[in-house]
Design a protein around this motif. Structure first.
Motif, mmCIF file in Angstrom:
data_model
loop_
_atom_site.group_PDB
_atom_site.id
_atom_site.type_symbol
_atom_site.label_atom_id
_atom_site.label_comp_id
_atom_site.label_asym_id
_atom_site.label_seq_id
_atom_site.Cartn_x
_atom_site.Cartn_y
_atom_site.Cartn_z
ATOM 1 N N VAL A 99 2.391 2.102 -37.903
ATOM 2 C CA VAL A 99 1.480 1.130 -38.500
ATOM 3 C C VAL A 99 2.228 0.223 -39.470
ATOM 4 O O VAL A 99 2.047 -1.000 -39.485
ATOM 5 C CB VAL A 99 0.307 1.854 -39.202
ATOM 6 C CG1 VAL A 99 -0.516 0.879 -40.028
ATOM 7 C CG2 VAL A 99 -0.574 2.552 -38.168
ATOM 8 N N ALA A 100 3.096 0.814 -40.273
ATOM 9 C CA ALA A 100 3.869 0.017 -41.228
ATOM 10 C C ALA A 100 4.822 -0.928 -40.515
ATOM 11 O O ALA A 100 5.021 -2.074 -40.938
ATOM 12 C CB ALA A 100 4.644 0.947 -42.162
ATOM 13 N N TYR A 101 5.406 -0.474 -39.423
ATOM 14 C CA TYR A 101 6.381 -1.306 -38.707
ATOM 15 C C TYR A 101 5.709 -2.510 -38.047
ATOM 16 O O TYR A 101 6.207 -3.642 -38.142
ATOM 17 C CB TYR A 101 7.106 -0.473 -37.651
ATOM 18 C CG TYR A 101 8.078 -1.283 -36.831
ATOM 19 C CD1 TYR A 101 9.343 -1.574 -37.329
ATOM 20 C CD2 TYR A 101 7.720 -1.788 -35.580
ATOM 21 C CE1 TYR A 101 10.241 -2.337 -36.588
ATOM 22 C CE2 TYR A 101 8.613 -2.547 -34.842
ATOM 23 C CZ TYR A 101 9.871 -2.831 -35.346
ATOM 24 O OH TYR A 101 10.743 -3.599 -34.623
ATOM 25 N N PHE A 102 4.590 -2.294 -37.377
ATOM 26 C CA PHE A 102 3.965 -3.379 -36.620
ATOM 27 C C PHE A 102 3.089 -4.279 -37.480
ATOM 28 O O PHE A 102 2.846 -5.432 -37.128
ATOM 29 C CB PHE A 102 3.168 -2.812 -35.437
ATOM 30 C CG PHE A 102 4.031 -2.342 -34.314
ATOM 31 C CD1 PHE A 102 4.541 -3.246 -33.398
ATOM 32 C CD2 PHE A 102 4.356 -1.007 -34.176
ATOM 33 C CE1 PHE A 102 5.359 -2.831 -32.352
ATOM 34 C CE2 PHE A 102 5.172 -0.573 -33.148
ATOM 35 C CZ PHE A 102 5.680 -1.473 -32.233
ATOM 36 N N GLY A 103 2.613 -3.789 -38.597
ATOM 37 C CA GLY A 103 1.823 -4.623 -39.488
ATOM 38 C C GLY A 103 0.603 -5.207 -38.793
ATOM 39 O O GLY A 103 -0.185 -4.491 -38.166
ATOM 40 N N ALA A 104 0.462 -6.515 -38.890
ATOM 41 C CA ALA A 104 -0.696 -7.183 -38.287
ATOM 42 C C ALA A 104 -0.571 -7.299 -36.775
ATOM 43 O O ALA A 104 -1.553 -7.619 -36.088
ATOM 44 C CB ALA A 104 -0.869 -8.569 -38.897
ATOM 45 N N ASP A 105 0.621 -7.076 -36.243
ATOM 46 C CA ASP A 105 0.802 -7.103 -34.791
ATOM 47 C C ASP A 105 0.356 -5.761 -34.209
ATOM 48 O O ASP A 105 -0.100 -4.882 -34.919
ATOM 49 C CB ASP A 105 2.266 -7.373 -34.449
ATOM 50 C CG ASP A 105 2.710 -8.743 -34.928
ATOM 51 O OD1 ASP A 105 1.879 -9.675 -34.904
ATOM 52 O OD2 ASP A 105 3.884 -8.876 -35.338
ATOM 53 N N ALA A 106 0.526 -5.631 -32.905
ATOM 54 C CA ALA A 106 0.143 -4.377 -32.265
ATOM 55 C C ALA A 106 1.034 -4.145 -31.053
ATOM 56 O O ALA A 106 1.323 -5.090 -30.309
ATOM 57 C CB ALA A 106 -1.323 -4.406 -31.833
ATOM 58 N N PRO A 107 1.482 -2.919 -30.853
ATOM 59 C CA PRO A 107 2.226 -2.621 -29.620
ATOM 60 C C PRO A 107 1.288 -2.710 -28.420
ATOM 61 O O PRO A 107 0.125 -2.319 -28.503
ATOM 62 C CB PRO A 107 2.711 -1.196 -29.850
ATOM 63 C CG PRO A 107 1.717 -0.598 -30.792
ATOM 64 C CD PRO A 107 1.277 -1.721 -31.683
ATOM 65 N N ARG A 108 1.807 -3.212 -27.326
ATOM 66 C CA ARG A 108 0.986 -3.319 -26.117
ATOM 67 C C ARG A 108 1.129 -2.094 -25.217
ATOM 68 O O ARG A 108 0.184 -1.673 -24.577
ATOM 69 C CB ARG A 108 1.362 -4.577 -25.332
ATOM 70 C CG ARG A 108 1.119 -5.872 -26.085
ATOM 71 C CD ARG A 108 1.468 -7.086 -25.240
ATOM 72 N NE ARG A 108 2.872 -7.071 -24.831
ATOM 73 C CZ ARG A 108 3.879 -7.494 -25.584
ATOM 74 N NH1 ARG A 108 3.645 -7.949 -26.802
ATOM 75 N NH2 ARG A 108 5.127 -7.454 -25.127
ATOM 76 N N ARG A 109 2.336 -1.552 -25.171
ATOM 77 C CA ARG A 109 2.608 -0.421 -24.279
ATOM 78 C C ARG A 109 3.342 0.651 -25.069
ATOM 79 O O ARG A 109 4.360 0.370 -25.712
ATOM 80 C CB ARG A 109 3.445 -0.892 -23.082
ATOM 81 C CG ARG A 109 3.517 0.122 -21.944
ATOM 82 C CD ARG A 109 4.100 -0.505 -20.687
ATOM 83 N NE ARG A 109 4.080 0.453 -19.584
ATOM 84 C CZ ARG A 109 5.132 0.748 -18.826
ATOM 85 N NH1 ARG A 109 6.297 0.170 -19.049
ATOM 86 N NH2 ARG A 109 5.022 1.622 -17.844
ATOM 87 N N ILE A 110 2.832 1.888 -25.007
ATOM 88 C CA ILE A 110 3.325 2.985 -25.846
ATOM 89 C C ILE A 110 3.761 4.141 -24.956
ATOM 90 O O ILE A 110 3.102 4.472 -23.962
ATOM 91 C CB ILE A 110 2.216 3.454 -26.813
ATOM 92 C CG1 ILE A 110 1.752 2.280 -27.687
ATOM 93 C CG2 ILE A 110 2.699 4.613 -27.685
ATOM 94 C CD1 ILE A 110 0.500 2.580 -28.491
ATOM 95 N N LEU A 111 4.853 4.779 -25.334
ATOM 96 C CA LEU A 111 5.359 5.970 -24.654
ATOM 97 C C LEU A 111 5.377 7.127 -25.639
ATOM 98 O O LEU A 111 5.853 6.989 -26.768
ATOM 99 C CB LEU A 111 6.774 5.713 -24.126
ATOM 100 C CG LEU A 111 7.525 6.921 -23.539
ATOM 101 C CD1 LEU A 111 6.818 7.445 -22.293
ATOM 102 C CD2 LEU A 111 8.970 6.542 -23.223
ATOM 103 N N ASP A 112 4.867 8.273 -25.196
ATOM 104 C CA ASP A 112 4.895 9.495 -26.001
ATOM 105 C C ASP A 112 5.677 10.540 -25.221
ATOM 106 O O ASP A 112 5.222 11.026 -24.185
ATOM 107 C CB ASP A 112 3.461 9.966 -26.273
ATOM 108 C CG ASP A 112 3.395 11.230 -27.132
ATOM 109 O OD1 ASP A 112 4.453 11.700 -27.586
ATOM 110 O OD2 ASP A 112 2.275 11.734 -27.337
ATOM 111 N N LEU A 113 6.851 10.887 -25.714
ATOM 112 C CA LEU A 113 7.703 11.873 -25.065
ATOM 113 C C LEU A 113 7.449 13.244 -25.673
ATOM 114 O O LEU A 113 7.589 13.431 -26.872
ATOM 115 C CB LEU A 113 9.178 11.488 -25.246
ATOM 116 C CG LEU A 113 9.617 10.199 -24.550
ATOM 117 C CD1 LEU A 113 11.007 9.798 -24.999
ATOM 118 C CD2 LEU A 113 9.564 10.364 -23.033
#
Length: 271
Positions: A99-113
């Motif tokens: 959340v801190a890294y992306f701020g007002a932006d948002a990731p579109r595609r996420i990977l959980d290993l």
């Protein structure tokens, strides 16, 4: 009611670091209500017949999450059962870092290993409603429960879980990569609640606890989108060693500390 809770907490103090909390969670489960409702007005309730049996299970060091069948994490509730790594509050540090890294932006595609019951991916998807993601785990039991949790949270159209061996066969790019790998050294002693109940494969990682970082980190650059971040959980004494492995793979590494002030996550970005 208060006497029953006090008596249970007194007994559980021999096996738990949070005996009163354990007693309250078990009582709420036996009553079929949320803990908050119990605390708000305990005089409303009579002690249920099944409470004593739940306390006995906890006295045998069975984790509370397995007894009640769920664990709250970030803003979601996840169903859990024996054979699954139980979500822990310290792991919320990874979501905080994202959340801190992306701020007002948002990731579109996420990977959980190493997605377990869907912990990090589903928490991230709850934070970013437009995102989609993929969760990978080597355990068929974990994948099955992650799929169930995604459906329960109405995220099954946005989350896909499948069997896999870390990054093998995956294609990117992903804007956010989350990973809570095994990082405990084989010789390290753990509480009976953990070592006697949770899956060893999700806990231990070789003589120094770094075996899985050595496998994962070299392959992350090809999977991470430009401007994205990979965030991995670490043991609180592993920052320097994991950072060295990450930097050898071409990343810049920085730490994110948990609420106890311990290094808990390493945030990796491309220089």
């Amino acid at each position: 009611m208060q006497k029953a809770l006090r008596d249970a907490a007194r007994r559980l103090a021999d096996v738990s670091e949070t005996p009163r909390l354990d007693a309250e969670l078990l009582m709420a489960h036996a009553l079929g209500v949320e803990r908050q409702a119990l605390l708000l007005d305990p005089s409303r309730f009579a002690v249920p017949e099944g409470f004593a049996a739940l306390v006995e299970r906890r006295m045998r060091r069975e984790p509370v999450a397995y007894i009640v069948g769920h664990r709250d994490f970030w803003t979601i509730r996840l169903a859990v059962a024996p054979g699954l790594l139980i979500p822990r509050p310290d792991s919320e540090t990874l979501i905080e870092a994202a959340v801190a890294y992306f701020g007002a932006d948002a990731p579109r595609r996420i990977l959980d290993l190493g997605s377990g019951p869907g912990t990090l991916l589903l928490a991230a998807l709850a934070e970013w409603p437009e995102a989609t993601g993929v969760g990978i785990d080597e355990s068929a039991t974990a994948v099955d429960w992650a799929v169930r949790n995604a459906a329960d949270l109405a995220m099954d159209e946005r989350a896909r879980f499948r069997l896999g061996d870390w990054t093998s066969g995956l294609e990117g790019p992903f804007d956010l990569i989350l990973c809570n790998p095994p990082y405990i050294a084989d010789s390290e002693a753990l509480m009976p609640d953990v070592v006697d109940h949770e899956p060893a494969g999700a806990l231990f990682a070789g003589a120094d606890g770094l075996d899985d970082y050595r496998r994962i980190l070299p392959d992350l650059p090809r999977l991470l989108a430009p401007g994205g971040a990979a965030i991995l959980e670490i043991g609180h004494r592993q920052l320097i060693l994991v950072s060295e492995l990450a930097e050898a793979a071409g990343f810049t590494a920085r730490s994110r500390r948990d609420l106890g002030g311990r290094d808990r996550a390493v945030v990796l970005t491309r220089p």
